[in-house]
Design an enzyme around this catalytic site. Sequence first.
Site, PDB file in Angstrom:
ATOM      1  CE  LYS A   1      15.961  66.890  20.462  1.00  0.00           C
ATOM      2  NZ  LYS A   1      14.601  67.057  20.997  1.00  0.00           N
TER       3      LYS A   1
ATOM      4  NE  ARG B   1       4.875  66.371  16.466  1.00  0.00           N
ATOM      5  CZ  ARG B   1       4.476  66.891  17.624  1.00  0.00           C
ATOM      6  NH1 ARG B   1       3.419  67.682  17.659  1.00  0.00           N
ATOM      7  NH2 ARG B   1       5.109  66.617  18.751  1.00  0.00           N
TER       8      ARG B   1
END
Length: 510
Positions: free
Chosen positions: A284, A359
């Site tokens: 990020k 996920r």
Amino acid sequence: MQLHLSEPPLTQGECALVYCFAASGGNGRFPLPPEIASWDEKAWSGLVAETVQEQGFQGKPNSSVALRLTGEIRKLVLVGLGDPAALTLEALRRATANGLRQAHSLKAKQVMLSLPETGLDRVRGVQAVAEACLLVAHRDNRFKSSAKGEEENSFSVQEVTLLVPGLAQARPDYEVALQRAIEMAAGTILARELVAAPANIVTPLALADTARQLAQEYGLEVEILGQEECEALGMGAFLGVAKASDLPPQFIHLTYKPAQGDPVTKLALVGKGLTFDSGGLNIKTDSRSIAMMKTDMGGAAAVLGAARALAALKPQVELHFIVAATENMISGHAIHPGDILTASNQKTIEVNNTDAEGRLTLADALVFAEKLGVDAILDLATLTGACVIALGEEIAGLFTPDETLAQELQQAANLSGEKIWRLPLEEGYFEGLSSIVADMKNTGPRSGGSITAALFLKQFVEKTPWAHLDIAGPVWTEKDAGYNNKGATGYGVRTLVEWVLARQAAAACS
């Protein structure tokens, strides 16, 4: 905060909180509630009516008036409810929180709260008001060093008495509602504090310790799987994410079973448990974004908060609380973009973005949940920024192929006041996850990102009714609003509890 039930009318006390519906017309002189009008005339020489007129108070939502007085009631808060025909439980919660914030501004310690006569179920109304009282009063001062700082940030109101019309006729029902509110608020506060704590405090090991503490306190069964146990179960997706961290992964499985009799249903609640998400090698780059990645275990926090509340409420339901806890870090052991992982159902995943790691951990958690033979699975995850773009910061996205489950969760959310909105599981979008080297990629095109994320999760549940809540938006707030203070909200706990209790009631009636 202590909560008590009593019969009206208002008699005496440090502070009175009175609800007011909007005046018809909305622009003339506001008619005070009869109990206050009588006090105003006899004891306060019309001061309340004068102040209300000066401040233009008309009983509208989000409006209030706070006064210091003399006599048997020394402080008064009037809070607007708006149109009585449009009143909801959530509006009642928010009005209560607004009123208690005003009482706090008056430095009141004890509040007499006169419940209004409404078209709402009165027992539900008591629960909603009690929830708001407990949640708005919560202050998280754990990491402040000085007693003075803690005192300055504490909530002044320490005791609230709810004046309930007709209390004597149904006191047991009201006491059950009050206790339900207390346990739901306690679970929500646990979730808030887990989310709010930094990643050097709430680690995967700390989440596992929290689960052990809940098990010890409430008699739950607890199983914590480490690296080797997860390897034996073939959890390649979860362990792929965990590889880069110096902290060991912790696969948490708490089980609640009724003390007596068979459960009327069996449910699994699965929470995403990334205690910090750097993004991995797809790091990020936004400093604000990465600083908030301590919140990426908001789903796990909601599941553990619900475990705390439900274990105390003791439903006749078998419950499984599941969290695959790890960090997503950067090291020489980190997964690379392009790596292929094999999940515990043998499906292979090409990792085209290491920052879509949640996920991957959920994939193995969902496979584990289904093998338990439950009747339904619900997962909660701070999964996608795309869902925040679509729905904003106050609404979670609901994805499920099961119509009954969708209706149940919407009804639970309506009761809790935690907003959800159903989004489509458009099967055609799964093509965006196609891979030439594996069964699927872990991310698709930018457009429809929350949908493709949900479709990815769907590949790891075969037959069991399943729903996914993307809670990336409402897990945190940057402002004081209603009963939520700036920071972690504990979103999801109360909806989970309402859903489980509703499933219990429906099963008992069938």
